[in-house]
Design a protein around this motif. Sequence first.
Motif, PDB file in Angstrom:
ATOM      1  N   ASP A  58      43.746  43.675  47.276  1.00 44.72           N
ATOM      2  CA  ASP A  58      42.697  43.992  46.299  1.00 44.72           C
ATOM      3  C   ASP A  58      41.373  43.329  46.652  1.00 44.72           C
ATOM      4  OD1 ASP A  58      44.793  45.235  45.063  1.00 44.72           O
ATOM      5  OD2 ASP A  58      44.851  43.900  43.333  1.00 44.72           O
ATOM      6  N   VAL A  59      41.444  42.130  47.179  1.00 41.70           N
ATOM      7  CA  VAL A  59      40.237  41.396  47.547  1.00 41.70           C
ATOM      8  C   VAL A  59      39.537  42.082  48.714  1.00 41.70           C
ATOM      9  CG1 VAL A  59      39.413  39.203  48.502  1.00 41.70           C
ATOM     10  CG2 VAL A  59      41.110  39.199  46.680  1.00 41.70           C
ATOM     11  N   ASN A  80      37.048  31.352  47.179  1.00 42.35           N
ATOM     12  CA  ASN A  80      36.108  32.366  46.706  1.00 42.35           C
ATOM     13  C   ASN A  80      35.865  33.343  47.843  1.00 42.35           C
ATOM     14  OD1 ASN A  80      35.809  30.789  44.328  1.00 42.35           O
ATOM     15  ND2 ASN A  80      34.340  29.517  45.410  1.00 42.35           N
ATOM     16  N   GLY A 136      44.032  29.396  44.066  1.00 47.36           N
ATOM     17  CA  GLY A 136      43.050  29.440  42.998  1.00 47.36           C
ATOM     18  C   GLY A 136      41.749  28.705  43.285  1.00 47.36           C
ATOM     19  N   LEU A 176      34.323  37.218  44.371  1.00 46.08           N
ATOM     20  CA  LEU A 176      35.459  36.911  43.496  1.00 46.08           C
ATOM     21  C   LEU A 176      35.740  35.418  43.521  1.00 46.08           C
ATOM     22  CD1 LEU A 176      37.781  39.848  44.579  1.00 46.08           C
ATOM     23  CD2 LEU A 176      36.395  39.700  42.506  1.00 46.08           C
ATOM     24  N   TRP A 177      35.738  34.814  42.350  1.00 42.38           N
ATOM     25  CA  TRP A 177      35.983  33.376  42.213  1.00 42.38           C
ATOM     26  C   TRP A 177      37.466  33.087  42.055  1.00 42.38           C
ATOM     27  CZ3 TRP A 177      32.305  29.562  42.387  1.00 42.38           C
ATOM     28  CH2 TRP A 177      30.970  29.971  42.333  1.00 42.38           C
ATOM     29  N   GLU A 198      40.227  32.793  43.877  1.00 44.07           N
ATOM     30  CA  GLU A 198      41.298  33.583  44.470  1.00 44.07           C
ATOM     31  C   GLU A 198      42.260  32.640  45.194  1.00 44.07           C
ATOM     32  OE1 GLU A 198      42.165  36.845  44.611  1.00 44.07           O
ATOM     33  OE2 GLU A 198      40.656  37.216  43.087  1.00 44.07           O
ATOM     34  N   SER A 199      43.363  33.191  45.605  1.00 48.00           N
ATOM     35  CA  SER A 199      44.314  32.443  46.427  1.00 48.00           C
ATOM     36  C   SER A 199      44.407  33.110  47.783  1.00 48.00           C
ATOM     37  CB  SER A 199      45.689  32.408  45.760  1.00 48.00           C
ATOM     38  OG  SER A 199      45.632  31.687  44.562  1.00 48.00           O
ATOM     39  N   ARG A 231      49.331  41.841  50.556  1.00 43.75           N
ATOM     40  CA  ARG A 231      48.365  40.980  51.229  1.00 43.75           C
ATOM     41  C   ARG A 231      48.204  41.434  52.672  1.00 43.75           C
ATOM     42  NH1 ARG A 231      50.061  34.947  50.432  1.00 43.75           N
ATOM     43  NH2 ARG A 231      51.475  35.572  52.042  1.00 43.75           N
ATOM     44  N   LEU A 288      44.783  37.252  52.823  1.00 38.27           N
ATOM     45  CA  LEU A 288      44.099  37.568  51.578  1.00 38.27           C
ATOM     46  C   LEU A 288      44.777  38.745  50.894  1.00 38.27           C
ATOM     47  CD1 LEU A 288      40.453  37.396  52.943  1.00 38.27           C
ATOM     48  CD2 LEU A 288      41.595  35.685  51.530  1.00 38.27           C
ATOM     49  N   ARG A 289      44.628  38.812  49.565  1.00 40.22           N
ATOM     50  CA  ARG A 289      45.195  39.919  48.817  1.00 40.22           C
ATOM     51  C   ARG A 289      44.513  41.230  49.211  1.00 40.22           C
ATOM     52  NH1 ARG A 289      44.655  40.717  43.681  1.00 40.22           N
ATOM     53  NH2 ARG A 289      42.687  39.611  43.478  1.00 40.22           N
TER      54      ARG A 289
END
Length: 140
Positions: free
Chosen positions: A123-124, A63, A60, A46-47, A49-50, A106, A120-121
């Motif tokens: 979802d990630v 990755n 943002g 995933l590119w 990301e925060s 998160r 990290l989120r």
Amino acid sequence: MSTTPHWIYGVFPILFVVGMILTFRHDWSRLAQLYRTYEKPPPNFLWMESGSVGLIYYKGTLNVGVSRQGLYLSIFPLFSFGLPPLLIPWSAIRKIEPANQLFMERFRLYLSSPDIKLILRKDVLEPAKEYLAAQGFEWV
């Protein structure tokens, strides 16, 4: 009349910026000593990301990828300034806890060595569910 040389006013901002860059690089560099990788990113990469690595929040520019070997992290190339990609093995994670903020789910991951936290989120990290379960972490 001031006795301060005029050149000092130009040097101070430069030293401040250099100091900030070194601070930003510190935790990532510590991780790179152990987890630097030359592998290609995993397919679920995933590119932009925060997330946080140590004290630094990468808005943002982070990755993230998940593979059987571990958590793959890199910085968007325009902002990486020579910070190498990382592949942190699942065994290096000693603790996971929720770190929710407003409406964003998160997780905070505590690494055993070096003692650095990642945020990290959820979802990630979803693709990492089975790998984390294998390490004894219950998915929340």
